[in-house]
Enzyme design. Structure first.
Site, PDB file in Angstrom:
ATOM      1  CG  HIS A 232      85.886  57.162  69.979  1.00  0.00           C
ATOM      2  ND1 HIS A 232      84.550  57.067  70.340  1.00  0.00           N
ATOM      3  CD2 HIS A 232      85.900  57.904  68.839  1.00  0.00           C
ATOM      4  CE1 HIS A 232      83.813  57.705  69.465  1.00  0.00           C
ATOM      5  NE2 HIS A 232      84.597  58.243  68.537  1.00  0.00           N
ATOM      6  CG  ASP A 234      86.384  61.421  66.073  1.00  0.00           C
ATOM      7  OD1 ASP A 234      86.076  60.332  66.605  1.00  0.00           O
ATOM      8  OD2 ASP A 234      85.538  62.300  65.787  1.00  0.00           O
ATOM      9  CG  HIS A 293      83.751  61.870  71.009  1.00  0.00           C
ATOM     10  ND1 HIS A 293      85.049  62.141  70.634  1.00  0.00           N
ATOM     11  CD2 HIS A 293      83.202  61.230  69.941  1.00  0.00           C
ATOM     12  CE1 HIS A 293      85.277  61.696  69.411  1.00  0.00           C
ATOM     13  NE2 HIS A 293      84.167  61.122  68.964  1.00  0.00           N
ATOM     14  NE  ARG A 303      72.807  61.293  69.582  1.00  0.00           N
ATOM     15  CZ  ARG A 303      74.018  61.203  69.051  1.00  0.00           C
ATOM     16  NH1 ARG A 303      74.513  60.029  68.710  1.00  0.00           N
ATOM     17  NH2 ARG A 303      74.743  62.280  68.859  1.00  0.00           N
TER      18      ARG A 303
HETATM   19  O1  LIG Z   1      77.081  59.651  67.143  1.00  0.00           O
HETATM   20  C1  LIG Z   1      77.804  60.526  67.615  1.00  0.00           C
HETATM   21  O2  LIG Z   1      77.344  61.551  68.119  1.00  0.00           O
HETATM   22  C2  LIG Z   1      79.289  60.357  67.643  1.00  0.00           C
HETATM   23  C3  LIG Z   1      79.837  59.492  66.536  1.00  0.00           C
HETATM   24  C4  LIG Z   1      81.314  59.341  66.656  1.00  0.00           C
HETATM   25  O3  LIG Z   1      81.909  59.683  67.640  1.00  0.00           O
HETATM   26  C5  LIG Z   1      82.080  58.744  65.553  1.00  0.00           C
HETATM   27  O4  LIG Z   1      81.484  58.285  64.566  1.00  0.00           O
HETATM   28  O5  LIG Z   1      83.330  58.734  65.663  1.00  0.00           O
HETATM   29 FE   LIG Z   2      84.021  59.866  67.245  1.00  0.00          FE
END
Ligand SMILES: O=C(O)CCC(=O)C(=O)O
Ligand SMILES: [Fe+2]
Length: 359
Positions: A232, A234, A293, A303
């Site tokens: 996705h 942001d 990403h 994680r």
């Molecule tokens: O956990 C991550 O590294 C990415 C989180 C992410 O892409 C988001 O919360 O939009």
């Molecule tokens: Fe994100």
């Protein structure tokens, strides 16, 4: 006044689109969470002579703002993501925040459900908002905070005094993130040769739209069949992300680069990751990449990440910057939209949102 959380209430979800799996209780990946060959298109990450992952995602030192400005502009154009060091956020605060996030996600499932996001709500405990766009569920649980919402939810998570520490640390983290986000935004605009006066940005700093997204990716019995977070971009202007130092083979967080493919964003001690979001892509008339990403998971390790989404006020009109369009002799690629309108388009159409506002 329109708030960021109101912008989400127009899109109520069903409970099955909110409640995470009780990850502690499963010994295998259920069919609902199996993704076909999610790592097929991902070659093994490069490893240097010391067995360390090499990361081509730029790492930028903020202690020299002039040098940083140029590097940031270049990184936004070529990657849409970079890491920053010497950013002024005390590492003790980041570590305390991470340990509070760990404490939250370590609570028993039934306790976390007390802070479940309401169907038409924006804040609280739940699965990723992008879930309805995919046929499979992600190996992920999240907790969204906007403004002072941490207090309301933490009270139900920890009925005794145990919520005070969480709220204090999170509040401090939000404040410091907003200062850093403002600094980064100014450097980014400087890299485009745009001054704040030109774009009447005074309101941005007074009343930005912000959200803090806490993410947990529990250890997974079969990581090659699961996906932590599906690809996705942001919606934000920029996102500032802290990721726990958990080294996951092939990268927990991966970004897509046109020439290279999927690349891991390997944790660098003390660094924060900065993503270009859709709104900055629009403002820069497509020059800056709204980076795609995704997140992979690990068999043994949980994680954690904390993503701070920073955007102009919800009523602000976003359009390709006039000066930029004029000076480059281009035409505006996108029509103007308010932040609120764009959030709504994105909530309905995810990766097609930008194409809906294309001229
Ligand atoms: O956990 C991550 O590294 C990415 C989180 C992410 O892409 C988001 O919360 O939009
Ligand atoms: Fe994100």
């Amino acid at each position: 006044m329109s708030t960021l959380s109101e912008a989400y209430t127009d899109h109520p979800l069903h409970l099955h689109q909110i409640i995470p799996l009780d990850f502690d209780s499963v010994r295998a990946v259920p069919e609902s969470h199996v993704w076909p060959n999610s790592d097929d298109d991902f070659p093994p990450a490069d490893v240097d002579d010391h067995g360390q992952f090499t990361t081509p995602v730029p790492v930028i030192d903020l202690s020299d703002p002039d040098a940083a400005t140029k590097l940031i502009g270049h990184a936004c154009e070529t990657w849409g993501v970079f890491q920053v060091i010497n950013h002024g956020i005390p590492s003790s605060l980041v570590q305390e925040a991470e340990s509070e996030v760990r404490r939250l996600f370590s609570l028993p499932a039934r306790q976390k459900l007390k802070a479940l996001r309401a169907p038409g709500g924006a804040t609280g405990y739940g699965i990723a908002r992008i879930t309805p766009f995919f046929s499979k569920y992600m190996w992920h649980e999240g907790f969204t905070i906007m403004n002072n919402s941490a207090i309301d939810h933490a009270n139900t998570l920890w009925p005794n005094d145990e919520h005070a520490r969480f709220c204090d640390v999170i509040e401090d983290y939000q404040k410091k993130m907003s200062i850093l986000a403002e600094q980064l935004t100014k450097l980014i605009f400087k890299s485009l040769d745009i001054s704040e006066e030109e774009e009447e940005m005074d309101q941005w700093w007074v009343d930005p739209s912000t959200a803090l997204q806490l993410n947990s990716y529990p250890s997974c019995p079969d990581p090659s069949r699961a996906l932590g977070l599906a690809p996705h971009t942001d919606t934000s202007l920029i996102t500032i992300l802290h990721q726990s130092s958990t080294i996951i083979n092939g990268g927990g967080l991966q970004v897509f680069n046109d020439g290279v493919g999927w690349v891991p964003v390997v944790p660098v001690s003390g660094a924060l990751v900065v993503n270009v979001g859709d709104l900055l892509h629009i403002l820069s008339n497509g020059r800056f990449i709204s980076v795609l990403h995704r997140v992979f998971v690990n068999q043994n390790l949980q994680r954690l990440s904390m993503a701070y989404f920073y955007s102009p006020p919800t009523g602000f009109r976003v359009a390709p910057l006039t000066k930029l369009v004029n000076s480059s002799g281009q035409v505006p690629r996108y029509r103007s939209v308010t932040v609120r309108e764009f959030i709504s388009i994105k909530a309905k159409s995810l990766d097609k949102a930008l194409s809906f506002i294309e001229n």
